[in-house]
Design a protein around this motif. Structure first.
Motif, PDB file in Angstrom:
ATOM      1  N   UNK A  79       0.836  -1.193   0.000  1.00  0.00           N
ATOM      2  CA  UNK A  79       0.000   0.000   0.000  1.00  0.00           C
ATOM      3  C   UNK A  79       0.877   1.250   0.000  1.00  0.00           C
ATOM      4  N   UNK A  80       1.943   1.243   0.815  1.00  0.00           N
ATOM      5  CA  UNK A  80       2.819   2.420   0.921  1.00  0.00           C
ATOM      6  C   UNK A  80       3.509   2.699  -0.404  1.00  0.00           C
ATOM      7  N   UNK A  81       3.979   1.660  -1.101  1.00  0.00           N
ATOM      8  CA  UNK A  81       4.612   1.863  -2.407  1.00  0.00           C
ATOM      9  C   UNK A  81       3.605   2.410  -3.407  1.00  0.00           C
ATOM     10  N   UNK A  82       2.397   1.859  -3.449  1.00  0.00           N
ATOM     11  CA  UNK A  82       1.372   2.359  -4.370  1.00  0.00           C
ATOM     12  C   UNK A  82       1.064   3.826  -4.098  1.00  0.00           C
ATOM     13  N   UNK A  83       0.919   4.193  -2.837  1.00  0.00           N
ATOM     14  CA  UNK A  83       0.593   5.567  -2.461  1.00  0.00           C
ATOM     15  C   UNK A  83       1.683   6.540  -2.887  1.00  0.00           C
ATOM     16  N   UNK A  84       2.938   6.122  -2.778  1.00  0.00           N
ATOM     17  CA  UNK A  84       4.055   7.008  -3.082  1.00  0.00           C
ATOM     18  C   UNK A  84       4.574   6.859  -4.503  1.00  0.00           C
ATOM     19  N   UNK A  85       3.965   5.992  -5.309  1.00  0.00           N
ATOM     20  CA  UNK A  85       4.394   5.817  -6.698  1.00  0.00           C
ATOM     21  C   UNK A  85       5.652   4.977  -6.848  1.00  0.00           C
ATOM     22  N   UNK A  86       5.981   4.180  -5.843  1.00  0.00           N
ATOM     23  CA  UNK A  86       7.172   3.325  -5.916  1.00  0.00           C
ATOM     24  C   UNK A  86       6.792   1.992  -6.551  1.00  0.00           C
ATOM     25  N   UNK A  87       7.698   1.410  -7.325  1.00  0.00           N
ATOM     26  CA  UNK A  87       7.395   0.117  -7.940  1.00  0.00           C
ATOM     27  C   UNK A  87       7.420  -1.015  -6.922  1.00  0.00           C
ATOM     28  N   UNK A 129       2.922  13.816   5.377  1.00  0.00           N
ATOM     29  CA  UNK A 129       4.319  13.407   5.344  1.00  0.00           C
ATOM     30  C   UNK A 129       4.491  11.892   5.301  1.00  0.00           C
ATOM     31  N   UNK A 130       3.425  11.146   5.475  1.00  0.00           N
ATOM     32  CA  UNK A 130       3.535   9.686   5.497  1.00  0.00           C
ATOM     33  C   UNK A 130       3.931   9.174   4.124  1.00  0.00           C
ATOM     34  N   UNK A 131       5.073   8.493   4.044  1.00  0.00           N
ATOM     35  CA  UNK A 131       5.536   7.923   2.775  1.00  0.00           C
ATOM     36  C   UNK A 131       6.005   8.971   1.788  1.00  0.00           C
ATOM     37  N   UNK A 132       6.577  10.069   2.273  1.00  0.00           N
ATOM     38  CA  UNK A 132       6.977  11.156   1.371  1.00  0.00           C
ATOM     39  C   UNK A 132       8.394  11.000   0.809  1.00  0.00           C
TER      40      UNK A 132
END
Length: 168
Positions: free
Chosen positions: A13-21, A124-127
């Motif tokens: 979820x954190x990767x999806x939210x921040x655009x990380x693969x 700021x979460x996952x920024x």
């Protein structure tokens, strides 16, 4: 052999939210056992080994302080920031950097060790999105020797080992 890779893994979820693969993963756990008699009904041996290899390169997310916060500007907070020396609110929720301790100043100014945000997210979460690499190498095993000296006297000797290392 137990084998796992990232082909069927979902992105976090954190990767999806921040655009990380999605993080890549490869994990192997392998080993075996071997044993039997050396002298019929008298001397026996047994050994086992298990090895583990895990490689997980990819991206991860973290929450880091924005540049304004590092400069003492907490005006985006609706909660009053209270000066512990006076008991009064810092004017405009801005803490003078002269009030920062040397350890905090050193950490906040070292963007190589504590980077600035690089992902546009609400709050700021996952920024921060950065590369990660987890490597684990582990080896463990046992060896045992049993001796039936007589019907009343039995002896055994056992040796174990466990070697592992991991690093990011």
């Amino acid at each position: 052999e137990f084998y796992r890779n990232s082909d069927l893994d979902a992105n976090t979820w954190a990767n999806n939210r921040s655009g990380a693969p999605k993080a890549e993963r490869r994990q192997d756990i392998y080993g075996g056992t071997f044993g039997g008699p050396i002298m019929r009904d008298k001397l026996f041996f047994f050994s086992d080994y298990q090895g583990s290899r895990q490689d997980a390169p990819g991206s991860g997310t973290a929450s880091v302080a924005p540049a304004a916060w590092r400069a003492g500007d907490l005006s985006s907070f609706t909660t009053p920031i209270i000066d512990p020396l006076t008991g009064q609110q810092f004017p405009g929720n801005q803490i003078p950097t002269s009030r920062f301790g040397p350890v905090a100043r050193s950490l906040l100014n070292d963007t190589a060790r504590y980077p600035l945000p690089n992902a546009a997210v609400a709050g700021v979460t996952g920024n921060y999105v950065g590369e990660t690499l987890l490597k684990i190498r582990a080896h463990q095993g046992d060896a045992r020797l049993d001796w039936n000296a007589s019907t009343n006297d039995k002896f055994f000797v056992r040796s174990d080992f466990n070697l592992s290392n991991s690093h990011r």
